[in-house]
Scaffold this motif. Structure first.
Motif, PDB file in Angstrom:
ATOM      1  N   HIS A  11       1.953   5.093   3.590  1.00 56.92           N
ATOM      2  CA  HIS A  11       1.253   6.299   3.163  1.00 56.92           C
ATOM      3  C   HIS A  11       0.166   5.534   2.342  1.00 56.92           C
ATOM      4  CE1 HIS A  11       4.236   9.651   3.574  1.00 56.92           C
ATOM      5  NE2 HIS A  11       5.084   8.613   3.314  1.00 56.92           N
ATOM      6  N   LYS A  12      -1.014   6.092   2.598  1.00 62.07           N
ATOM      7  CA  LYS A  12      -2.329   5.565   2.113  1.00 62.07           C
ATOM      8  C   LYS A  12      -2.853   6.701   1.251  1.00 62.07           C
ATOM      9  CE  LYS A  12      -6.773   4.724   1.763  1.00 62.07           C
ATOM     10  NZ  LYS A  12      -8.019   5.362   2.353  1.00 62.07           N
ATOM     11  N   PHE A  13      -3.220   6.319   0.076  1.00 63.41           N
ATOM     12  CA  PHE A  13      -3.771   7.163  -0.807  1.00 63.41           C
ATOM     13  C   PHE A  13      -5.359   6.626  -1.163  1.00 63.41           C
ATOM     14  CE2 PHE A  13       0.740   8.312  -1.280  1.00 63.41           C
ATOM     15  CZ  PHE A  13       0.554   9.579  -1.097  1.00 63.41           C
ATOM     16  N   THR A  44      -2.513   1.913  -2.030  1.00 61.41           N
ATOM     17  CA  THR A  44      -3.587   2.663  -2.655  1.00 61.41           C
ATOM     18  C   THR A  44      -4.954   1.866  -2.767  1.00 61.41           C
ATOM     19  OG1 THR A  44      -2.984   1.696  -4.731  1.00 61.41           O
ATOM     20  CG2 THR A  44      -1.994   3.570  -4.428  1.00 61.41           C
ATOM     21  N   SER A  45      -6.091   2.852  -2.861  1.00 57.11           N
ATOM     22  CA  SER A  45      -7.313   2.135  -3.067  1.00 57.11           C
ATOM     23  C   SER A  45      -7.800   2.533  -4.520  1.00 57.11           C
ATOM     24  CB  SER A  45      -8.282   3.013  -2.174  1.00 57.11           C
ATOM     25  OG  SER A  45      -8.769   4.058  -2.693  1.00 57.11           O
ATOM     26  N   ALA A  46      -8.878   2.113  -4.948  1.00 62.34           N
ATOM     27  CA  ALA A  46      -9.667   2.351  -6.138  1.00 62.34           C
ATOM     28  C   ALA A  46      -9.844   3.931  -6.347  1.00 62.34           C
ATOM     29  CB  ALA A  46     -10.824   1.801  -6.363  1.00 62.34           C
ATOM     30  N   LEU A  47      -9.789   4.228  -7.506  1.00 60.40           N
ATOM     31  CA  LEU A  47     -10.080   5.676  -8.102  1.00 60.40           C
ATOM     32  C   LEU A  47     -11.421   6.058  -7.210  1.00 60.40           C
ATOM     33  CD1 LEU A  47      -8.981   6.088 -11.729  1.00 60.40           C
ATOM     34  CD2 LEU A  47      -7.629   6.290  -9.939  1.00 60.40           C
ATOM     35  N   VAL A  50     -15.147   4.408  -7.953  1.00 60.70           N
ATOM     36  CA  VAL A  50     -15.116   3.052  -8.808  1.00 60.70           C
ATOM     37  C   VAL A  50     -15.762   2.219  -8.093  1.00 60.70           C
ATOM     38  CG1 VAL A  50     -13.578   1.503  -9.642  1.00 60.70           C
ATOM     39  CG2 VAL A  50     -13.284   3.792 -10.437  1.00 60.70           C
ATOM     40  N   THR A  51     -15.709   2.006  -6.679  1.00 63.45           N
ATOM     41  CA  THR A  51     -16.116   0.850  -6.055  1.00 63.45           C
ATOM     42  C   THR A  51     -17.546   0.809  -6.179  1.00 63.45           C
ATOM     43  OG1 THR A  51     -14.197   0.847  -4.813  1.00 63.45           O
ATOM     44  CG2 THR A  51     -15.778  -0.596  -3.965  1.00 63.45           C
ATOM     45  N   ASN A  52     -17.989   2.153  -5.928  1.00 61.70           N
ATOM     46  CA  ASN A  52     -19.735   2.208  -6.198  1.00 61.70           C
ATOM     47  C   ASN A  52     -20.251   1.961  -7.368  1.00 61.70           C
ATOM     48  OD1 ASN A  52     -19.908   3.220  -3.297  1.00 61.70           O
ATOM     49  ND2 ASN A  52     -19.837   5.392  -4.078  1.00 61.70           N
ATOM     50  N   GLY A 138     -11.231  -2.402  -9.034  1.00 62.45           N
ATOM     51  CA  GLY A 138     -10.987  -1.124  -8.694  1.00 62.45           C
ATOM     52  C   GLY A 138      -9.691  -0.855  -8.080  1.00 62.45           C
ATOM     53  N   GLU A 139      -9.040  -1.643  -7.304  1.00 62.07           N
ATOM     54  CA  GLU A 139      -7.948  -1.433  -6.745  1.00 62.07           C
ATOM     55  C   GLU A 139      -6.585  -1.696  -7.680  1.00 62.07           C
ATOM     56  OE1 GLU A 139     -10.452  -1.265  -4.868  1.00 62.07           O
ATOM     57  OE2 GLU A 139      -9.739  -0.096  -3.287  1.00 62.07           O
ATOM     58  N   ARG A 140      -6.919  -2.051  -8.886  1.00 59.54           N
ATOM     59  CA  ARG A 140      -5.813  -2.468  -9.776  1.00 59.54           C
ATOM     60  C   ARG A 140      -5.114  -1.260 -10.409  1.00 59.54           C
ATOM     61  NH1 ARG A 140      -6.999  -8.173 -12.538  1.00 59.54           N
ATOM     62  NH2 ARG A 140      -5.215  -7.836 -13.598  1.00 59.54           N
ATOM     63  N   GLY A 204      -4.510  -1.692  -1.856  1.00 63.35           N
ATOM     64  CA  GLY A 204      -5.539  -1.876  -0.330  1.00 63.35           C
ATOM     65  C   GLY A 204      -6.797  -2.528  -0.472  1.00 63.35           C
ATOM     66  N   PHE A 205      -7.622  -2.737   0.439  1.00 59.09           N
ATOM     67  CA  PHE A 205      -8.894  -3.331   0.335  1.00 59.09           C
ATOM     68  C   PHE A 205      -8.836  -4.912   0.004  1.00 59.09           C
ATOM     69  CE2 PHE A 205     -12.957  -3.231  -2.372  1.00 59.09           C
ATOM     70  CZ  PHE A 205     -13.670  -3.428  -1.427  1.00 59.09           C
ATOM     71  N   ILE A 206      -7.870  -5.282  -0.630  1.00 55.41           N
ATOM     72  CA  ILE A 206      -8.035  -6.708  -1.105  1.00 55.41           C
ATOM     73  C   ILE A 206      -7.320  -8.033  -0.492  1.00 55.41           C
ATOM     74  CG2 ILE A 206      -7.725  -8.227  -3.214  1.00 55.41           C
ATOM     75  CD1 ILE A 206      -7.237  -5.402  -4.795  1.00 55.41           C
ATOM     76  N   GLY A 218     -14.252  -4.939   3.447  1.00 54.60           N
ATOM     77  CA  GLY A 218     -15.316  -4.059   3.712  1.00 54.60           C
ATOM     78  C   GLY A 218     -14.931  -2.804   3.101  1.00 54.60           C
ATOM     79  N   ARG A 219     -16.172  -1.892   2.883  1.00 58.23           N
ATOM     80  CA  ARG A 219     -15.748  -0.520   2.661  1.00 58.23           C
ATOM     81  C   ARG A 219     -15.056   0.309   3.261  1.00 58.23           C
ATOM     82  NH1 ARG A 219     -19.360   1.057  -1.142  1.00 58.23           N
ATOM     83  NH2 ARG A 219     -17.182   2.209  -1.925  1.00 58.23           N
ATOM     84  N   GLY A 220     -14.197   0.911   2.536  1.00 56.13           N
ATOM     85  CA  GLY A 220     -13.087   1.913   2.977  1.00 56.13           C
ATOM     86  C   GLY A 220     -11.887   1.027   3.665  1.00 56.13           C
ATOM     87  N   GLY A 221     -11.758  -0.348   3.365  1.00 56.24           N
ATOM     88  CA  GLY A 221     -10.921  -1.224   3.835  1.00 56.24           C
ATOM     89  C   GLY A 221      -9.737  -0.937   3.446  1.00 56.24           C
ATOM     90  N   SER A 222      -9.255  -0.063   2.589  1.00 57.83           N
ATOM     91  CA  SER A 222      -7.487   0.280   2.294  1.00 57.83           C
ATOM     92  C   SER A 222      -6.891   1.171   3.411  1.00 57.83           C
ATOM     93  CB  SER A 222      -7.483   1.071   0.998  1.00 57.83           C
ATOM     94  OG  SER A 222      -8.124   2.104   0.991  1.00 57.83           O
ATOM     95  N   ASP A 223      -8.045   1.680   4.459  1.00 54.16           N
ATOM     96  CA  ASP A 223      -7.228   2.381   5.638  1.00 54.16           C
ATOM     97  C   ASP A 223      -6.704   1.247   6.340  1.00 54.16           C
ATOM     98  OD1 ASP A 223      -8.416   4.647   5.066  1.00 54.16           O
ATOM     99  OD2 ASP A 223     -10.162   4.697   6.173  1.00 54.16           O
ATOM    100  N   LEU A 224      -7.456   0.124   6.560  1.00 56.24           N
ATOM    101  CA  LEU A 224      -7.052  -1.121   7.250  1.00 56.24           C
ATOM    102  C   LEU A 224      -5.610  -1.872   6.742  1.00 56.24           C
ATOM    103  CD1 LEU A 224      -7.686  -3.110   9.632  1.00 56.24           C
ATOM    104  CD2 LEU A 224      -9.324  -4.143   8.266  1.00 56.24           C
TER     105      LEU A 224
HETATM  106  N1  ASP Z   1     -12.149   0.922  -2.699  1.00 53.50           N
HETATM  107  C1  ASP Z   1     -12.718   0.604  -1.507  1.00 53.50           C
HETATM  108  C2  ASP Z   1     -13.953   1.323  -1.136  1.00 53.50           C
HETATM  109  O1  ASP Z   1     -14.275   2.238  -1.893  1.00 53.50           O
HETATM  110  C3  ASP Z   1     -11.715   0.731  -0.493  1.00 53.50           C
HETATM  111  C4  ASP Z   1     -11.079   2.034  -0.144  1.00 53.50           C
HETATM  112  O2  ASP Z   1     -11.748   2.999  -0.671  1.00 53.50           O
HETATM  113  O3  ASP Z   1     -10.591   2.097   0.960  1.00 53.50           O
HETATM  114  O4  ASP Z   1     -14.701   0.723  -0.313  1.00 53.50           O
END
Ligand code: ASP
Ligand code: ADP
Ligand code: MG
Length: 433
Positions: A11-13, A44-47, A50-52, A138-140, A204-206, A218-224
């Motif tokens: 599951h990815k949130f 999990t990704s960042a809140l 937060v990454t922005n 952010g992912e911590r 995720g992401f890291i 890369g942005r959105g990397g927790s899906d990956l």
């Molecule tokens: N926190 C990261 C981002 O904003 C990774 C992700 O959201 O999947 O890109």
């Protein structure tokens, strides 16, 4: 090491689902609603946002605007402490004395962030590595918060996906996960927790480069991260919990009347992701093996079916399934009557782009061979044109190549659907629209 025999689901949130302490409690509720069944891994990704925020603070720090960077980091710290307190107050396992530990963890993470920002101010070219380490912050928090929910175990290393999971690549390229390494390591690290009936939470992401330094996917990397882990653990299914009802016919932020697409095939989903549908990281589908299921489900309505993608299964439906767009693109055209019948022009053009690590998202060549057009990100277009003008200087002087033209700030629109291949008239309708 052998994994436990029951099926595993991942599951990815994401940030869209992780706005505040209430959202984190909702994650716990979703997980608690299915106490039995397959073993679970949670990425999990960042809140939200937060990454922005970290990126903008990094930008200020690198520009020498330390007061601005500090103000942003302080606001972020205040938000993280408020979320940590909210999570601590609302947790479901009072026996773990998490509030104190949580505060310590969040405090330690903040101290590290402070140190990183003071180093960043003095850096220039070397800043890239440190920027990744800062973004990883952010992912911590979601990870630190997770012990507050019963039956959750935190993966034993802060960024275990880091352990040699990313191939070293050129500085300008986004690192790609090393699937073989992750396949070899994941079961040994995560399996023992699953065997004890725990849900394992993984940030995720890291990842880490070949030298062990922190990199990001890369942005959105927790899906990956979710699909890389699913592959490595031979999971049956991956669910990406989203702030939308599923994958929709278009981005609902731009097209409010967009509808959910119940099933997509993997090629359609990959194409949408590649052409800018933010709901999926562009590489999300790549790690999944034949027969694995990827689901996009609404965080706000866990009972809804969302979108289902089964790798290798054809999804039936309308010929056009969805539309996406990738903005800030530039169209580069290399044209000239002297190019006709000359072998190797295209190879030279794309060789130059490859050497500059510029990724091309679309190519077209006129059948007369008088022009080659392709799209690149707008922010690389001027550099690309310079490199081409230098490389083709002689041809330009001899008028074999007439010109290299750049049109910037365009959007590539992708109309996606496997059934389009067998349906006449779609292109006509697209162009008349
Ligand atoms: N926190 C990261 C981002 O904003 C990774 C992700 O959201 O999947 O890109
Ligand atoms: P997460 O943080 O959980 O990864 P994202 O914000 O990355 O979530 O992705 C969800 C967002 O993707 C939605 O809020 C929506 O605006 C956007 N989006 C773009 N294209 C689509 C699409 N075709 N279907 C659904 N959402 C889309
Ligand atoms: Mg995302």
């Amino acid at each position: 090491m052998a994994l436990q025999s029951s099926p595993i689901v991942v599951h990815k949130f994401g940030g869209a689902a992780l706005a505040d302490a209430a959202a984190i409690s909702h994650v716990a509720a979703i997980l608690a609603a299915e106490p039995t069944g397959p073993a679970r891994v949670v990425v999990t990704s960042a809140l939200q946002g937060v990454t922005n925020v970290l990126l903008s603070a990094i930008g200020h720090a690198l520009a020498g605007e330390h007061a601005e960077a500090r103000a942003i980091v302080n606001a972020l710290k205040a938000r993280e402490h408020a979320v940590a307190e909210g999570v601590a107050a609302g947790g479901d396992d009072a026996s773990r004395e998490v509030p104190a530990t949580l505060a310590v963890h969040v405090g330690e993470a903040d101290d590290e962030l402070e140190r990183q920002f003071s180093t960043l101010g003095g850096l220039k070219g070397e800043a890239l590595g440190l920027s990744d380490a800062i973004l990883a912050h952010g992912e911590r928090l979601p990870r630190e918060s997770s012990p507050r929910c019963s039956r959750l175990a935190v993966s034993p290393t802060s960024w275990w996906t880091a352990r040699r999971s990313c191939r070293p690549t050129a500085v300008t390229e986004t690192p790609r996960p090393d699937l073989e390494w992750t396949d070899a390591l994941a079961a040994g690290i995560i399996g023992p927790f699953l065997d004890r009936g725990l849900i394992v939470v993984v940030p995720g992401f890291i990842g880490a480069g070949g030298n062990g330094a922190v990199v990001t996917l890369g942005r959105g990397g927790s899906d990956l991260t979710a699909t890389v882990l699913a592959r490595a653990l031979d999971a049956r299914e991956v669910t990406l919990w989203k702030d939308v009802p599923g994958c929709m016919t278009a981005d609902p932020r731009l097209v409010p009347e967009a509808r959910v697409v119940a099933t997509l095939d993997a090629r359609e989903a990959s194409e949408l992701a590649y052409y800018g549908a933010k709901v999926l990281h562009p590489r999300t589908l790549i790690p999944l093996r034949h027969g694995m299921t990827l689901r996009l489900r609404p965080f706000a309505d866990p009972a809804a079916a969302g979108t289902t993608i089964v790798v290798g299964r054809v999804a039936r439906g309308a010929p056009v399934r969805a539309i996406s767009g990738i903005s800030q693109q530039a169209l580069v055209a290399v044209s000239g009557t002297g190019m006709m019948g000359v072998p190797g022009v295209a190879a030279r053009v794309f060789g130059i782009l490859a050497a500059a690590h510029v990724s091309v998202s679309m190519i077209s060549q006129a059948s007369s061979e008088q022009s080659i057009c392709f799209t690149v990100p707008s922010d690389r277009a001027a550099e690309v044109a310079d490199r081409l003008r230098t490389a083709f200087a002689e041809e330009l002087a001899r008028r074999e190549v007439d010109e290299i033209v750049v049109r910037s700030d365009l959007t590539t629109v992708a109309v996606v659907g496997s059934g389009m291949a067998r349906t006449p008239g779609i292109a006509a309708r697209i162009f008349s629209a």
